[in-house]
Design a protein around this motif. Structure first.
Motif, mmCIF file in Angstrom:
data_model
loop_
_atom_site.group_PDB
_atom_site.id
_atom_site.type_symbol
_atom_site.label_atom_id
_atom_site.label_comp_id
_atom_site.label_asym_id
_atom_site.label_seq_id
_atom_site.Cartn_x
_atom_site.Cartn_y
_atom_site.Cartn_z
ATOM 1 N N THR A 17 21.591 77.884 67.302
ATOM 2 C CA THR A 17 20.365 78.251 67.990
ATOM 3 C C THR A 17 19.455 77.028 68.014
ATOM 4 O O THR A 17 18.890 76.666 66.976
ATOM 5 C CB THR A 17 19.664 79.416 67.254
ATOM 6 N N PRO A 18 19.328 76.338 69.184
ATOM 7 C CA PRO A 18 18.497 75.129 69.259
ATOM 8 C C PRO A 18 17.063 75.384 68.822
ATOM 9 O O PRO A 18 16.499 76.446 69.074
ATOM 10 C CB PRO A 18 18.544 74.756 70.744
ATOM 11 N N GLY A 19 16.485 74.402 68.142
ATOM 12 C CA GLY A 19 15.114 74.521 67.646
ATOM 13 C C GLY A 19 15.018 75.184 66.287
ATOM 14 O O GLY A 19 13.923 75.354 65.767
ATOM 15 N N THR A 20 16.155 75.588 65.729
ATOM 16 C CA THR A 20 16.163 76.229 64.415
ATOM 17 C C THR A 20 17.176 75.524 63.524
ATOM 18 O O THR A 20 17.864 74.618 63.958
ATOM 19 C CB THR A 20 16.558 77.716 64.519
ATOM 20 N N LEU A 21 17.261 75.958 62.316
ATOM 21 C CA LEU A 21 18.292 75.481 61.394
ATOM 22 C C LEU A 21 19.221 76.638 61.047
ATOM 23 O O LEU A 21 19.515 76.900 59.889
ATOM 24 C CB LEU A 21 17.648 74.904 60.133
ATOM 25 N N ALA A 22 19.658 77.364 62.104
ATOM 26 C CA ALA A 22 20.475 78.550 61.883
ATOM 27 C C ALA A 22 21.547 78.693 62.945
ATOM 28 O O ALA A 22 21.415 78.209 64.059
ATOM 29 C CB ALA A 22 19.591 79.799 61.877
ATOM 30 N N LEU A 23 22.621 79.395 62.559
ATOM 31 C CA LEU A 23 23.650 79.841 63.486
ATOM 32 C C LEU A 23 23.392 81.317 63.723
ATOM 33 O O LEU A 23 23.109 82.063 62.779
ATOM 34 C CB LEU A 23 25.044 79.635 62.888
ATOM 35 N N ARG A 24 23.457 81.770 64.973
ATOM 36 C CA ARG A 24 23.114 83.148 65.303
ATOM 37 C C ARG A 24 24.279 83.818 66.015
ATOM 38 O O ARG A 24 24.926 83.225 66.861
ATOM 39 C CB ARG A 24 21.886 83.171 66.206
ATOM 40 N N CYS A 25 24.520 85.071 65.678
ATOM 41 C CA CYS A 25 25.569 85.858 66.323
ATOM 42 C C CYS A 25 25.013 86.425 67.631
ATOM 43 O O CYS A 25 23.976 87.095 67.618
ATOM 44 C CB CYS A 25 26.032 86.996 65.429
ATOM 45 N N PRO A 26 25.681 86.160 68.774
ATOM 46 C CA PRO A 26 25.183 86.680 70.048
ATOM 47 C C PRO A 26 25.397 88.190 70.202
ATOM 48 O O PRO A 26 24.860 88.794 71.113
ATOM 49 C CB PRO A 26 26.001 85.910 71.088
ATOM 50 N N TYR A 27 26.165 88.807 69.304
ATOM 51 C CA TYR A 27 26.474 90.228 69.424
ATOM 52 C C TYR A 27 25.609 91.102 68.528
ATOM 53 O O TYR A 27 25.001 92.051 68.984
ATOM 54 C CB TYR A 27 27.959 90.465 69.122
ATOM 55 N N CYS A 28 25.531 90.765 67.227
ATOM 56 C CA CYS A 28 24.767 91.619 66.311
ATOM 57 C C CYS A 28 23.436 90.999 65.895
ATOM 58 O O CYS A 28 22.625 91.662 65.260
ATOM 59 C CB CYS A 28 25.594 91.970 65.077
ATOM 60 N N GLY A 29 23.204 89.717 66.230
ATOM 61 C CA GLY A 29 21.926 89.077 65.920
ATOM 62 C C GLY A 29 21.824 88.496 64.521
ATOM 63 O O GLY A 29 20.784 87.958 64.156
ATOM 64 N N PHE A 30 22.870 88.584 63.729
ATOM 65 C CA PHE A 30 22.850 88.043 62.370
ATOM 66 C C PHE A 30 22.621 86.539 62.413
ATOM 67 O O PHE A 30 23.204 85.832 63.220
ATOM 68 C CB PHE A 30 24.170 88.351 61.659
ATOM 69 N N GLU A 31 21.728 86.028 61.558
ATOM 70 C CA GLU A 31 21.457 84.589 61.483
ATOM 71 C C GLU A 31 21.940 84.029 60.166
ATOM 72 O O GLU A 31 21.693 84.608 59.104
ATOM 73 C CB GLU A 31 19.967 84.304 61.653
ATOM 74 N N GLN A 32 22.646 82.927 60.243
ATOM 75 C CA GLN A 32 23.182 82.248 59.066
ATOM 76 C C GLN A 32 22.549 80.864 58.997
ATOM 77 O O GLN A 32 22.667 80.074 59.923
ATOM 78 C CB GLN A 32 24.698 82.146 59.217
ATOM 79 N N ARG A 33 21.853 80.563 57.925
ATOM 80 C CA ARG A 33 21.191 79.267 57.778
ATOM 81 C C ARG A 33 22.211 78.152 57.647
ATOM 82 O O ARG A 33 23.268 78.328 57.053
ATOM 83 C CB ARG A 33 20.279 79.255 56.549
ATOM 84 N N ILE A 34 21.882 77.002 58.227
ATOM 85 C CA ILE A 34 22.738 75.828 58.118
ATOM 86 C C ILE A 34 22.359 75.100 56.836
ATOM 87 O O ILE A 34 21.196 74.763 56.625
ATOM 88 C CB ILE A 34 22.552 74.902 59.329
ATOM 89 N N ALA A 35 23.341 74.871 55.984
ATOM 90 C CA ALA A 35 23.085 74.193 54.711
ATOM 91 C C ALA A 35 22.775 72.720 54.972
ATOM 92 O O ALA A 35 23.435 72.075 55.789
ATOM 93 C CB ALA A 35 24.295 74.314 53.802
ATOM 94 N N PRO A 36 21.769 72.164 54.277
ATOM 95 C CA PRO A 36 21.480 70.736 54.451
ATOM 96 C C PRO A 36 22.632 69.897 53.888
ATOM 97 O O PRO A 36 23.366 70.354 53.011
ATOM 98 C CB PRO A 36 20.192 70.515 53.646
ATOM 99 N N PRO A 37 22.825 68.685 54.413
ATOM 100 C CA PRO A 37 23.924 67.857 53.916
ATOM 101 C C PRO A 37 23.725 67.482 52.453
ATOM 102 O O PRO A 37 22.602 67.366 51.966
ATOM 103 C CB PRO A 37 23.889 66.615 54.813
ATOM 104 N N ALA A 38 24.844 67.300 51.767
ATOM 105 C CA ALA A 38 24.798 66.964 50.344
ATOM 106 C C ALA A 38 24.332 65.528 50.113
ATOM 107 O O ALA A 38 23.823 65.201 49.052
ATOM 108 C CB ALA A 38 26.172 67.171 49.708
ATOM 109 N N ARG A 39 24.503 64.672 51.099
ATOM 110 C CA ARG A 39 24.091 63.273 50.973
ATOM 111 C C ARG A 39 23.185 62.928 52.141
ATOM 112 O O ARG A 39 23.222 63.583 53.181
ATOM 113 C CB ARG A 39 25.301 62.351 50.931
ATOM 114 N N PRO A 40 22.366 61.891 52.010
ATOM 115 C CA PRO A 40 21.475 61.525 53.118
ATOM 116 C C PRO A 40 22.271 61.028 54.326
ATOM 117 O O PRO A 40 23.317 60.390 54.184
ATOM 118 C CB PRO A 40 20.608 60.406 52.546
#
Length: 135
Positions: free
Chosen positions: A22-45
């Motif tokens: 989902t552009p503009g967010t830090l999440a992945l979103r399901c187009p069917y049920c609307g569930f949002e899954q946060r994107i984990a920040p990288p372990a290294r810079p």
């Protein structure tokens, strides 16, 4: 093309469908049920490398010819052309440009703007140009 029985690369934890960024967010979103899954920040810079510095490096080897794999008969050939016909069965071919001299990314950064934010930024930029048509 994926088969219906294939497991999605990023399955939704709510319904099992494939989630989308989902552009503009830090999440992945399901187009069917609307569930949002946060994107984990990288372990290294994440480091940015200079493309100009990459281009300034001497080339060790010349660019390899394009690789072709025929979907009709499975023959594999190489050529400097980007498209051609299979020399064995006549099936149209398009070069497989994967690999070779390409730069592999170390990370992928999400978009900071959503669609409306990008449109507004473009409008602001166009209005700053005296020669561009205002719309």
């Amino acid at each position: 093309m994926s088969s219906p029985t294939q497991t999605p690369a990023h399955p939704c934890q709510g319904c099992g469908a494939s989630v989308e960024y989902t552009p503009g967010t830090l999440a992945l979103r399901c187009p069917y049920c609307g569930f949002e899954q946060r994107i984990a920040p990288p372990a290294r810079p994440v480091r940015e490398f200079s493309y100009d510095a990459f281009l300034a490096k001497p080339r060790v080897h010349a660019l390899a010819p394009n690789r072709f794999t025929c979907p009709g008969c499975g023959a594999r050939t190489e050529s400097d052309a980007l498209s051609r016909a299979c020399q064995f069965c006549g099936t149209p071919l398009v070069a497989d440009t994967a690999g070779g001299d390409q730069i592999a990314p170390e990370a992928v950064l999400p978009f900071a703007l959503d669609r409306n934010g990008a449109r507004q930024a473009l409008r602001t930029w166009v209005r700053s140009r005296w020669f561009a048509r205002a719309g």
